[in-house]
Motif scaffolding. Structure first.
Motif, PDB file in Angstrom:
ATOM      1  N   ILE A 283      -5.995  47.519  41.672  1.00 45.86           N
ATOM      2  CA  ILE A 283      -6.198  47.425  40.223  1.00 45.86           C
ATOM      3  C   ILE A 283      -5.353  46.301  39.642  1.00 45.86           C
ATOM      4  O   ILE A 283      -5.819  45.509  38.803  1.00 45.86           O
ATOM      5  N   ALA A 284      -4.106  46.195  40.102  1.00 42.27           N
ATOM      6  CA  ALA A 284      -3.221  45.131  39.617  1.00 42.27           C
ATOM      7  C   ALA A 284      -3.752  43.756  40.001  1.00 42.27           C
ATOM      8  O   ALA A 284      -3.610  42.793  39.244  1.00 42.27           O
ATOM      9  N   ALA A 285      -4.376  43.648  41.178  1.00 42.30           N
ATOM     10  CA  ALA A 285      -4.958  42.369  41.601  1.00 42.30           C
ATOM     11  C   ALA A 285      -6.122  41.975  40.693  1.00 42.30           C
ATOM     12  O   ALA A 285      -6.266  40.804  40.324  1.00 42.30           O
ATOM     13  N   HIS A 286      -6.954  42.954  40.311  1.00 40.76           N
ATOM     14  CA  HIS A 286      -8.042  42.698  39.358  1.00 40.76           C
ATOM     15  C   HIS A 286      -7.482  42.194  38.029  1.00 40.76           C
ATOM     16  O   HIS A 286      -7.965  41.196  37.474  1.00 40.76           O
ATOM     17  N   VAL A 287      -6.469  42.879  37.534  1.00 37.11           N
ATOM     18  CA  VAL A 287      -5.875  42.529  36.241  1.00 37.11           C
ATOM     19  C   VAL A 287      -5.215  41.155  36.303  1.00 37.11           C
ATOM     20  O   VAL A 287      -5.329  40.349  35.368  1.00 37.11           O
ATOM     21  N   THR A 288      -4.545  40.871  37.425  1.00 39.48           N
ATOM     22  CA  THR A 288      -3.870  39.574  37.577  1.00 39.48           C
ATOM     23  C   THR A 288      -4.867  38.425  37.579  1.00 39.48           C
ATOM     24  O   THR A 288      -4.660  37.401  36.916  1.00 39.48           O
ATOM     25  N   GLY A 289      -5.958  38.578  38.336  1.00 38.48           N
ATOM     26  CA  GLY A 289      -6.971  37.529  38.379  1.00 38.48           C
ATOM     27  C   GLY A 289      -7.592  37.264  37.020  1.00 38.48           C
ATOM     28  O   GLY A 289      -7.735  36.108  36.599  1.00 38.48           O
ATOM     29  N   LEU A 290      -7.938  38.330  36.311  1.00 40.22           N
ATOM     30  CA  LEU A 290      -8.521  38.188  34.972  1.00 40.22           C
ATOM     31  C   LEU A 290      -7.498  37.628  33.995  1.00 40.22           C
ATOM     32  O   LEU A 290      -7.809  36.751  33.184  1.00 40.22           O
ATOM     33  N   GLY A 291      -6.256  38.128  34.075  1.00 43.32           N
ATOM     34  CA  GLY A 291      -5.207  37.674  33.164  1.00 43.32           C
ATOM     35  C   GLY A 291      -4.894  36.201  33.328  1.00 43.32           C
ATOM     36  O   GLY A 291      -4.764  35.470  32.334  1.00 43.32           O
ATOM     37  N   LEU A 292      -4.778  35.739  34.579  1.00 39.96           N
ATOM     38  CA  LEU A 292      -4.516  34.325  34.824  1.00 39.96           C
ATOM     39  C   LEU A 292      -5.628  33.447  34.250  1.00 39.96           C
ATOM     40  O   LEU A 292      -5.376  32.412  33.635  1.00 39.96           O
ATOM     41  N   THR A 293      -6.860  33.883  34.451  1.00 40.79           N
ATOM     42  CA  THR A 293      -8.003  33.116  33.948  1.00 40.79           C
ATOM     43  C   THR A 293      -7.977  32.997  32.432  1.00 40.79           C
ATOM     44  O   THR A 293      -8.165  31.909  31.865  1.00 40.79           O
ATOM     45  N   LEU A 294      -7.723  34.112  31.750  1.00 38.27           N
ATOM     46  CA  LEU A 294      -7.713  34.113  30.287  1.00 38.27           C
ATOM     47  C   LEU A 294      -6.553  33.297  29.730  1.00 38.27           C
ATOM     48  O   LEU A 294      -6.719  32.522  28.774  1.00 38.27           O
ATOM     49  N   ILE A 295      -5.377  33.444  30.333  1.00 40.42           N
ATOM     50  CA  ILE A 295      -4.199  32.730  29.828  1.00 40.42           C
ATOM     51  C   ILE A 295      -4.351  31.227  30.033  1.00 40.42           C
ATOM     52  O   ILE A 295      -4.037  30.429  29.144  1.00 40.42           O
ATOM     53  N   ILE A 296      -4.845  30.820  31.206  1.00 43.45           N
ATOM     54  CA  ILE A 296      -5.048  29.393  31.459  1.00 43.45           C
ATOM     55  C   ILE A 296      -6.105  28.830  30.517  1.00 43.45           C
ATOM     56  O   ILE A 296      -5.999  27.687  30.049  1.00 43.45           O
ATOM     57  N   ALA A 297      -7.118  29.641  30.199  1.00 44.24           N
ATOM     58  CA  ALA A 297      -8.146  29.192  29.246  1.00 44.24           C
ATOM     59  C   ALA A 297      -7.539  28.953  27.869  1.00 44.24           C
ATOM     60  O   ALA A 297      -7.879  27.980  27.185  1.00 44.24           O
ATOM     61  N   VAL A 298      -6.620  29.821  27.457  1.00 43.05           N
ATOM     62  CA  VAL A 298      -5.953  29.657  26.162  1.00 43.05           C
ATOM     63  C   VAL A 298      -5.048  28.431  26.172  1.00 43.05           C
ATOM     64  O   VAL A 298      -5.037  27.630  25.226  1.00 43.05           O
ATOM     65  N   LEU A 299      -4.281  28.263  27.250  1.00 40.55           N
ATOM     66  CA  LEU A 299      -3.361  27.132  27.341  1.00 40.55           C
ATOM     67  C   LEU A 299      -4.102  25.797  27.420  1.00 40.55           C
ATOM     68  O   LEU A 299      -3.611  24.778  26.920  1.00 40.55           O
ATOM     69  N   SER A 300      -5.279  25.797  28.031  1.00 37.20           N
ATOM     70  CA  SER A 300      -6.016  24.546  28.227  1.00 37.20           C
ATOM     71  C   SER A 300      -6.696  24.059  26.962  1.00 37.20           C
ATOM     72  O   SER A 300      -6.994  22.862  26.841  1.00 37.20           O
ATOM     73  N   ARG A 301      -6.984  24.979  26.040  1.00 38.63           N
ATOM     74  CA  ARG A 301      -7.706  24.632  24.800  1.00 38.63           C
ATOM     75  C   ARG A 301      -8.981  23.846  25.123  1.00 38.63           C
ATOM     76  O   ARG A 301      -9.089  22.662  24.810  1.00 38.63           O
ATOM     77  N   PRO A 302      -9.918  24.485  25.794  1.00 42.78           N
ATOM     78  CA  PRO A 302     -11.144  23.777  26.225  1.00 42.78           C
ATOM     79  C   PRO A 302     -11.887  23.135  25.067  1.00 42.78           C
ATOM     80  O   PRO A 302     -12.043  23.731  24.004  1.00 42.78           O
ATOM     81  N   GLY A 303     -12.313  21.892  25.321  1.00 39.68           N
ATOM     82  CA  GLY A 303     -13.029  21.146  24.306  1.00 39.68           C
ATOM     83  C   GLY A 303     -12.188  20.082  23.651  1.00 39.68           C
ATOM     84  O   GLY A 303     -12.730  19.171  22.994  1.00 39.68           O
ATOM     85  N   THR A 304     -10.863  20.163  23.806  1.00 37.49           N
ATOM     86  CA  THR A 304      -9.988  19.165  23.199  1.00 37.49           C
ATOM     87  C   THR A 304      -9.995  17.850  23.974  1.00 37.49           C
ATOM     88  O   THR A 304      -9.617  16.811  23.438  1.00 37.49           O
ATOM     89  N   SER A 305     -10.405  17.910  25.244  1.00 37.17           N
ATOM     90  CA  SER A 305     -10.488  16.700  26.070  1.00 37.17           C
ATOM     91  C   SER A 305     -11.363  17.007  27.275  1.00 37.17           C
ATOM     92  O   SER A 305     -11.693  18.177  27.541  1.00 37.17           O
ATOM     93  N   LEU A 306     -11.723  15.960  28.012  1.00 38.21           N
ATOM     94  CA  LEU A 306     -12.484  16.185  29.242  1.00 38.21           C
ATOM     95  C   LEU A 306     -11.660  16.984  30.241  1.00 38.21           C
ATOM     96  O   LEU A 306     -12.163  17.891  30.910  1.00 38.21           O
ATOM     97  N   PHE A 307     -10.366  16.668  30.345  1.00 34.35           N
ATOM     98  CA  PHE A 307      -9.498  17.353  31.301  1.00 34.35           C
ATOM     99  C   PHE A 307      -9.370  18.838  30.986  1.00 34.35           C
ATOM    100  O   PHE A 307      -9.220  19.666  31.895  1.00 34.35           O
ATOM    101  N   SER A 308      -9.417  19.191  29.705  1.00 38.74           N
ATOM    102  CA  SER A 308      -9.168  20.582  29.311  1.00 38.74           C
ATOM    103  C   SER A 308     -10.137  21.558  29.963  1.00 38.74           C
ATOM    104  O   SER A 308      -9.823  22.744  30.139  1.00 38.74           O
ATOM    105  N   TRP A 309     -11.325  21.080  30.349  1.00 34.12           N
ATOM    106  CA  TRP A 309     -12.301  21.967  30.989  1.00 34.12           C
ATOM    107  C   TRP A 309     -11.988  22.196  32.471  1.00 34.12           C
ATOM    108  O   TRP A 309     -12.448  23.173  33.053  1.00 34.12           O
ATOM    109  N   HIS A 310     -11.224  21.299  33.071  1.00 35.04           N
ATOM    110  CA  HIS A 310     -10.944  21.414  34.505  1.00 35.04           C
ATOM    111  C   HIS A 310     -10.160  22.687  34.860  1.00 35.04           C
ATOM    112  O   HIS A 310     -10.611  23.468  35.705  1.00 35.04           O
ATOM    113  N   PRO A 311      -8.982  22.943  34.253  1.00 31.76           N
ATOM    114  CA  PRO A 311      -8.261  24.182  34.602  1.00 31.76           C
ATOM    115  C   PRO A 311      -9.018  25.445  34.230  1.00 31.76           C
ATOM    116  O   PRO A 311      -8.911  26.464  34.927  1.00 31.76           O
TER     117      PRO A 311
END
Length: 233
Positions: free
Chosen positions: A31-59
């Protein structure tokens, strides 16, 4: 002797009380592995601010592909702590293929955004360990998918007699790809972008998080291989 009953090497070495403790710890880890995978994805999406640059979509796309799709595509086969434990194995295989197809599409798109970003900024390609290992991971992922196609269409490809070995190779290669992806994600945390965004104790937390689902996945794949070997021997 029945061969359709799952063998548990834990039950021979532990008492009933210790076995249940092990089972609950294993379920909690999954269960913790599921939460960790989802959490990392969501946090990196927030930190990357997708749409602000071409690079932002990569992470965003790469974390979605490897931290979420690949993790879920493997963990859905576990019987402990998985939200998919109540569905049939046939459905699990279909979900696994869906996750892996999504992985290939999003990782290829993420690579495309990185190449475009480098070209626009006129920077050199493949100059960091992260980029070099990332290419190796993408190549290994494509090869792994090819082996998976051989597993699911053995008659069409005239490989029916090699199915047991192909399944073993598929599982082993999957473990290698996941470990490569984990190291690639960790190396990304040494990039200038990530270190400028995340600092201090938070950075160390991010550094350690990817290793946890990797340990759970490694345990699942190796346990499944040992279980099959024990039953068929």
């Amino acid at each position: 002797m029945r061969t359709d009953v799952e063998y548990s090497p834990v039950g021979e070495a532990l008492g009933v009380r210790d076995f249940w403790l092990y089972a609950w710890l294993r379920r909690t880890a999954v269960i913790a592995a599921h939460v960790t995978g989802l959490g990392l994805t969501l946090i990196i999406a927030v930190l990357s601010r997708p749409g602000t640059s071409l690079f932002s979509w990569h992470p965003v796309l790469m974390s979605f592909a490897y931290c979420l799709c690949m993790t879920e595509g493997i963990l859905l086969f576990t019987a402990d702590g998985s939200p998919f434990c109540f569905i049939s194995r046939k459905c699990k295989i279909r979900l696994h293929w869906f996750c892996q197809a999504l992985l290939l599409i999003t990782s290829a798109t993420g690579l495309g955004f990185m190449v475009a970003s480098k070209n626009v900024s006129e920077q050199h390609h493949l100059v960091t360990w992260h980029s070099l290992l990332g290419i190796c991971t993408l190549t290994a992922t494509a090869l792994q998918a090819a082996v998976g196609i051989c597993v699911i269409f053995p008659k069409l490809l005239h490989l029916s007699s090699f199915v047991p070995k192909l399944k073993l190779y598929h599982a082993t290669c999957g473990l290698v790809v996941y470990l490569l992806a984990t190291v690639t994600v960790v190396l990304a945390m040494f990039s200038d972008w990530f270190q400028a965004t995340v600092k201090g104790v938070t950075w160390w937390a991010f550094f350690l998080l990817p290793f946890f689902p990797a340990l759970v996945v490694m345990n699942q794949i190796t346990s499944a291989y040992l279980l099959r070997k024990k039953i068929t021997s």
